[in-house]
Design an enzyme around this catalytic site. Structure first.
Site, PDB file in Angstrom:
ATOM      1  N   LYS A  11       0.821  -1.209   0.000  1.00  0.00           N
ATOM      2  CA  LYS A  11       0.000   0.000   0.000  1.00  0.00           C
ATOM      3  C   LYS A  11       0.861   1.268   0.000  1.00  0.00           C
ATOM      4  O   LYS A  11       2.065   1.230   0.273  1.00  0.00           O
ATOM      5  CB  LYS A  11      -0.947  -0.037   1.212  1.00  0.00           C
ATOM      6  CG  LYS A  11      -2.018  -1.136   1.110  1.00  0.00           C
ATOM      7  CD  LYS A  11      -3.001  -1.064   2.277  1.00  0.00           C
ATOM      8  CE  LYS A  11      -4.077  -2.138   2.155  1.00  0.00           C
ATOM      9  NZ  LYS A  11      -5.061  -2.057   3.273  1.00  0.00           N
ATOM     10  N   TYR A  51     -12.347  -1.969  -3.652  1.00  0.00           N
ATOM     11  CA  TYR A  51     -12.848  -2.009  -2.270  1.00  0.00           C
ATOM     12  C   TYR A  51     -14.368  -1.825  -2.222  1.00  0.00           C
ATOM     13  O   TYR A  51     -14.917  -1.424  -1.189  1.00  0.00           O
ATOM     14  CB  TYR A  51     -12.134  -0.961  -1.418  1.00  0.00           C
ATOM     15  CG  TYR A  51     -10.792  -1.443  -0.870  1.00  0.00           C
ATOM     16  CD1 TYR A  51     -10.698  -2.574  -0.067  1.00  0.00           C
ATOM     17  CD2 TYR A  51      -9.616  -0.747  -1.138  1.00  0.00           C
ATOM     18  CE1 TYR A  51      -9.495  -3.009   0.449  1.00  0.00           C
ATOM     19  CE2 TYR A  51      -8.381  -1.179  -0.634  1.00  0.00           C
ATOM     20  CZ  TYR A  51      -8.346  -2.311   0.164  1.00  0.00           C
ATOM     21  OH  TYR A  51      -7.144  -2.740   0.676  1.00  0.00           O
ATOM     22  N   ASN A 114      -2.107   0.577   6.580  1.00  0.00           N
ATOM     23  CA  ASN A 114      -1.598  -0.664   7.161  1.00  0.00           C
ATOM     24  C   ASN A 114      -0.770  -1.513   6.189  1.00  0.00           C
ATOM     25  O   ASN A 114      -0.671  -2.727   6.325  1.00  0.00           O
ATOM     26  CB  ASN A 114      -2.738  -1.464   7.800  1.00  0.00           C
ATOM     27  CG  ASN A 114      -3.796  -1.872   6.788  1.00  0.00           C
ATOM     28  OD1 ASN A 114      -3.679  -1.583   5.603  1.00  0.00           O
ATOM     29  ND2 ASN A 114      -4.818  -2.561   7.259  1.00  0.00           N
ATOM     30  N   HIS A 117      -2.268  -5.396   1.555  1.00  0.00           N
ATOM     31  CA  HIS A 117      -3.556  -6.057   1.317  1.00  0.00           C
ATOM     32  C   HIS A 117      -3.287  -7.486   0.906  1.00  0.00           C
ATOM     33  O   HIS A 117      -2.345  -7.750   0.141  1.00  0.00           O
ATOM     34  CB  HIS A 117      -4.343  -5.389   0.185  1.00  0.00           C
ATOM     35  CG  HIS A 117      -5.414  -6.293  -0.387  1.00  0.00           C
ATOM     36  ND1 HIS A 117      -6.622  -6.474   0.234  1.00  0.00           N
ATOM     37  CD2 HIS A 117      -5.419  -7.119  -1.465  1.00  0.00           C
ATOM     38  CE1 HIS A 117      -7.332  -7.364  -0.466  1.00  0.00           C
ATOM     39  NE2 HIS A 117      -6.621  -7.769  -1.497  1.00  0.00           N
ATOM     40  N   GLU A 128      -9.475 -10.752  -7.927  1.00  0.00           N
ATOM     41  CA  GLU A 128      -8.554  -9.617  -7.775  1.00  0.00           C
ATOM     42  C   GLU A 128      -7.354  -9.751  -8.714  1.00  0.00           C
ATOM     43  O   GLU A 128      -6.912  -8.763  -9.317  1.00  0.00           O
ATOM     44  CB  GLU A 128      -8.116  -9.524  -6.303  1.00  0.00           C
ATOM     45  CG  GLU A 128      -9.269  -9.128  -5.394  1.00  0.00           C
ATOM     46  CD  GLU A 128      -8.941  -9.206  -3.905  1.00  0.00           C
ATOM     47  OE1 GLU A 128      -7.793  -9.532  -3.530  1.00  0.00           O
ATOM     48  OE2 GLU A 128      -9.866  -8.929  -3.108  1.00  0.00           O
TER      49      GLU A 128
HETATM   50  P1  RTP Z   1      -7.318  -5.638   3.180  1.00  0.00           P
HETATM   51  O1  RTP Z   1      -8.678  -5.907   2.570  1.00  0.00           O
HETATM   52  O2  RTP Z   1      -6.736  -4.313   2.747  1.00  0.00           O
HETATM   53  O3  RTP Z   1      -6.380  -6.797   2.963  1.00  0.00           O
HETATM   54  O4  RTP Z   1      -7.475  -5.531   4.765  1.00  0.00           O
HETATM   55  P2  RTP Z   1      -8.292  -6.481   5.738  1.00  0.00           P
HETATM   56  O5  RTP Z   1      -8.969  -7.567   4.972  1.00  0.00           O
HETATM   57  O6  RTP Z   1      -7.387  -6.865   6.858  1.00  0.00           O
HETATM   58  O7  RTP Z   1      -9.365  -5.461   6.321  1.00  0.00           O
HETATM   59  P3  RTP Z   1     -10.784  -5.014   5.718  1.00  0.00           P
HETATM   60  O8  RTP Z   1     -11.785  -5.131   6.816  1.00  0.00           O
HETATM   61  O9  RTP Z   1     -11.060  -5.718   4.423  1.00  0.00           O
HETATM   62  O10 RTP Z   1     -10.562  -3.464   5.451  1.00  0.00           O
HETATM   63  C1  RTP Z   1      -9.968  -3.024   4.263  1.00  0.00           C
HETATM   64  C2  RTP Z   1      -9.029  -1.903   4.572  1.00  0.00           C
HETATM   65  O11 RTP Z   1      -9.751  -0.742   4.944  1.00  0.00           O
HETATM   66  C3  RTP Z   1      -8.983   0.019   5.855  1.00  0.00           C
HETATM   67  N1  RTP Z   1      -9.713   0.159   7.106  1.00  0.00           N
HETATM   68  N2  RTP Z   1      -9.770   1.287   7.754  1.00  0.00           N
HETATM   69  N3  RTP Z   1     -10.380   3.294   9.661  1.00  0.00           N
HETATM   70  C4  RTP Z   1     -10.824   2.054   9.858  1.00  0.00           C
HETATM   71  O12 RTP Z   1     -11.451   1.726  10.834  1.00  0.00           O
HETATM   72  C5  RTP Z   1     -10.514   1.048   8.837  1.00  0.00           C
HETATM   73  N4  RTP Z   1     -10.898  -0.216   8.876  1.00  0.00           N
HETATM   74  C6  RTP Z   1     -10.392  -0.787   7.760  1.00  0.00           C
HETATM   75  C7  RTP Z   1      -7.671  -0.719   6.069  1.00  0.00           C
HETATM   76  O13 RTP Z   1      -6.702  -0.208   5.151  1.00  0.00           O
HETATM   77  C8  RTP Z   1      -8.053  -2.132   5.725  1.00  0.00           C
HETATM   78  O14 RTP Z   1      -6.923  -2.888   5.393  1.00  0.00           O
HETATM   79 MG    MG Z   2     -10.156  -7.211   3.233  1.00  0.00          MG
END
Ligand code: RTP
Ligand code: MG
Length: 140
Positions: A11, A51, A114, A117, A128
């Site tokens: 990222k 997303y 973070n 992804h 994807e």
């Molecule tokens: P990713 O899809 O990026 O691999 O991350 P993930 O599965 O661990 O988390 P996900 O729930 O799918 O959330 C996607 C991305 O959105 C951002 N996020 N920001 N500000 C917040 O509370 C928040 N929560 C999620 C993060 O960049 C997360 O990786």
């Molecule tokens: Mg995710």
């Protein structure tokens, strides 16, 4: 054990700090092979599509703005149980909850910025990967 492919993004917070190689070192140390990789800058439309599952979430606008703020590195990773293994290598979404030695524990700045992804299922990995790579760009 199944040989799988998963989709990965390094990222903007990580590319900006020149951490592409450091992230790749953790990926390779875990036994995953980088079988495709390119540096791109997402358009807003691409980020919103990618997303799209989160479009009703309060952080969606912030997430899209972040993902288009700087170039990213998109990758295809191959290995035994690659989807679940890469989720482990990344660590928890919030770096405060991520295990020692994971990408997010080592490098993430916040729950939003973070660093990485990784696809959350084999089905999503295939969707994807197809969004960013044509078959002849992936060399296993
Ligand atoms: P990713 O899809 O990026 O691999 O991350 P993930 O599965 O661990 O988390 P996900 O729930 O799918 O959330 C996607 C991305 O959105 C951002 N996020 N920001 N500000 C917040 O509370 C928040 N929560 C999620 C993060 O960049 C997360 O990786
Ligand atoms: Mg995710």
């Amino acid at each position: 054990m199944a040989l799988e492919r998963t989709f990965s993004i390094i990222k903007p917070d990580a590319t900006r700090r020149n951490l592409t190689g450091a992230v790749n070192a953790l990926i390779e140390k875990a036994g995953l092979r980088i079988v495709a990789q390119k540096r791109i800058q997402l358009t807003r439309a691409q980020a919103e599509t990618f997303y799209g599952v989160h479009k009703e979430r309060p952080f969606f606008g912030e997430l899209v703005d972040f993902m288009i703020s700087e170039p990213i590195v998109v990758q295809v990773l191959e290995g035994e149980n690659a989807v679940a293994k890469y989720r482990e290598v990344m660590g928890a979404t919030n770096p405060a909850n991520a295990a020692e030695g994971t990408i997010r524990k080592e490098f993430a700045l916040s729950v939003g910025e973070n660093s990485a992804h990784g696809s959350d299922s084999l089905e999503n990995a295939q969707i994807e990967i197809a969004q960013f790579f044509s078959g002849n760009e992936i060399v296993g």
